[in-house]
Design a protein around this motif. Structure first.
Motif, PDB file in Angstrom:
ATOM      1  N   TYR A   1      -9.520  -4.450   0.337  1.00 54.33           N
ATOM      2  CA  TYR A   1      -9.118  -3.054   0.514  1.00 54.33           C
ATOM      3  C   TYR A   1      -7.899  -2.732  -0.348  1.00 54.33           C
ATOM      4  CZ  TYR A   1      -7.248   1.208   2.560  1.00 54.33           C
ATOM      5  OH  TYR A   1      -6.745   2.484   2.720  1.00 54.33           O
TER       6      TYR A   1
ATOM      7  N   LEU B   1       0.831  -1.201   0.000  1.00 55.46           N
ATOM      8  CA  LEU B   1       0.000   0.000   0.000  1.00 55.46           C
ATOM      9  C   LEU B   1       0.867   1.253   0.000  1.00 55.46           C
ATOM     10  CD1 LEU B   1      -2.662  -1.122   2.620  1.00 55.46           C
ATOM     11  CD2 LEU B   1      -3.091  -0.681   0.186  1.00 55.46           C
TER      12      LEU B   1
ATOM     13  N   ASP C   1      -9.013  -2.192  -3.758  1.00 59.83           N
ATOM     14  CA  ASP C   1      -9.705  -0.912  -3.904  1.00 59.83           C
ATOM     15  C   ASP C   1      -8.729   0.252  -4.062  1.00 59.83           C
ATOM     16  OD1 ASP C   1     -12.170  -2.099  -3.710  1.00 59.83           O
ATOM     17  OD2 ASP C   1     -12.448  -1.647  -1.575  1.00 59.83           O
ATOM     18  N   GLN C   2      -7.509   0.073  -3.564  1.00 61.54           N
ATOM     19  CA  GLN C   2      -6.491   1.127  -3.712  1.00 61.54           C
ATOM     20  C   GLN C   2      -5.742   0.997  -5.042  1.00 61.54           C
ATOM     21  OE1 GLN C   2      -6.951   3.287  -1.181  1.00 61.54           O
ATOM     22  NE2 GLN C   2      -8.414   1.637  -0.680  1.00 61.54           N
ATOM     23  N   GLU C   3      -6.283   0.159  -5.926  1.00 61.96           N
ATOM     24  CA  GLU C   3      -5.731  -0.057  -7.268  1.00 61.96           C
ATOM     25  C   GLU C   3      -4.306  -0.622  -7.233  1.00 61.96           C
ATOM     26  OE1 GLU C   3      -6.212   3.507  -9.535  1.00 61.96           O
ATOM     27  OE2 GLU C   3      -8.398   3.414  -9.496  1.00 61.96           O
TER      28      GLU C   3
END
Length: 256
Positions: free
Chosen positions: A73, A45, A76-78
């Motif tokens: 998750y 991340l 979702d943060q690509e």
């Protein structure tokens, strides 16, 4: 003379017909690798942290479901599969483990090797594959993982069980008992682990087997608390700090 010398050089590799093999059983996180692969993945991340809504969603005994939310998750943060894989392949191995696994891969006619882990199939395959150590391991028993059509990694339970001591997704004792029941008897079984969930499989080992807890970790403390009660664990207890110590124990068994 050349033939005699060659036989000495390959003493570990040669297994006489009818000789029983040795089985090495490994946990993975904090055993084969020197960290927790499920928390290491957070490094992919941008800010290397999870929001409180995800962190606080964990329920005791339901780690697999929690990891599903973590990976969702991350998606979702690509963060894509390639980035996740590259981060996982950077996790450090515990000291001496690569030498130990390399030795095992070179002596497969004398040693079988399995991993029983609460991680997942993708993480373990990536990590062992990047290190060139997949050949050392005959079977991996862990939580299945795959990427869905949206590019999100999904993690599923390894199995259902009725053991009240283990997380809902995996009882390592049940896995080990089934594995042993389906094969010819092993000369000796080594179980190498660190955590509380490694106590359950250790309790099914025989007197001639060995449970090897990592020094300073939960499994060693649990075993020390038994005060020699053989009704709980019959196997010899041999603590370790590095894979080098485990390798010496394995070599001694193969020589005997």
């Amino acid at each position: 003379m050349r033939r005699v010398n060659d036989e000495k050089k390959t003493s570990y590799r040669k297994c006489q017909r009818g000789t029983m093999k040795t089985l090495m059983v490994f946990d993975f996180d904090h055993t084969v690798v020197d960290d927790n692969s499920d928390t290491w993945v957070i490094r992919c991340l941008p800010d290397q942290t999870l929001p409180d809504t995800v962190k606080n969603s964990y329920r005791k005994g339901h780690w697999t479901e929690f990891m599903g939310r973590v990976m969702n998750y991350i998606g979702d943060q690509e963060v894509g599969p390639d980035r996740i894989r590259s981060v996982m392949e950077s996790i450090p191995f515990t000291a001496g483990m690569t030498d130990l696994l390399t030795f095992i891969s070179e002596n497969k006619n004398a040693v079988d090797c399995i991993v029983i882990s609460d991680a997942n199939t993708l993480f373990i395959d990536w990590i062992l594959g990047a290190a060139g150590l997949l050949a050392a391991v005959d079977h991996v028993f862990t939580n299945p993982a795959s990427f869905n059509e949206r590019g999100r990694m999904e993690v599923r339970r390894h199995h259902d069980h009725d053991c009240r001591h283990c997380p809902v997704n995996l009882c390592k004792r049940r896995v080990l008992e089934v594995y042993l029941a389906e094969r010819s008897e092993y000369r000796r079984v080594f179980y190498v682990g660190d955590g509380g969930n490694d106590f359950c499989p250790a309790s099914c080992l025989r007197g001639r087997d060995a449970v090897m807890p990592r020094k300073g970790y939960a499994l060693e403390k649990l075993l020390a608390g038994l005060d020699g009660r053989e009704d709980k664990v019959r196997a010899q207890v041999i603590s370790w700090s590095s894979g080098t110590e485990i390798l010496e124990e394995l070599k001694a068994t193969l020589r005997s």
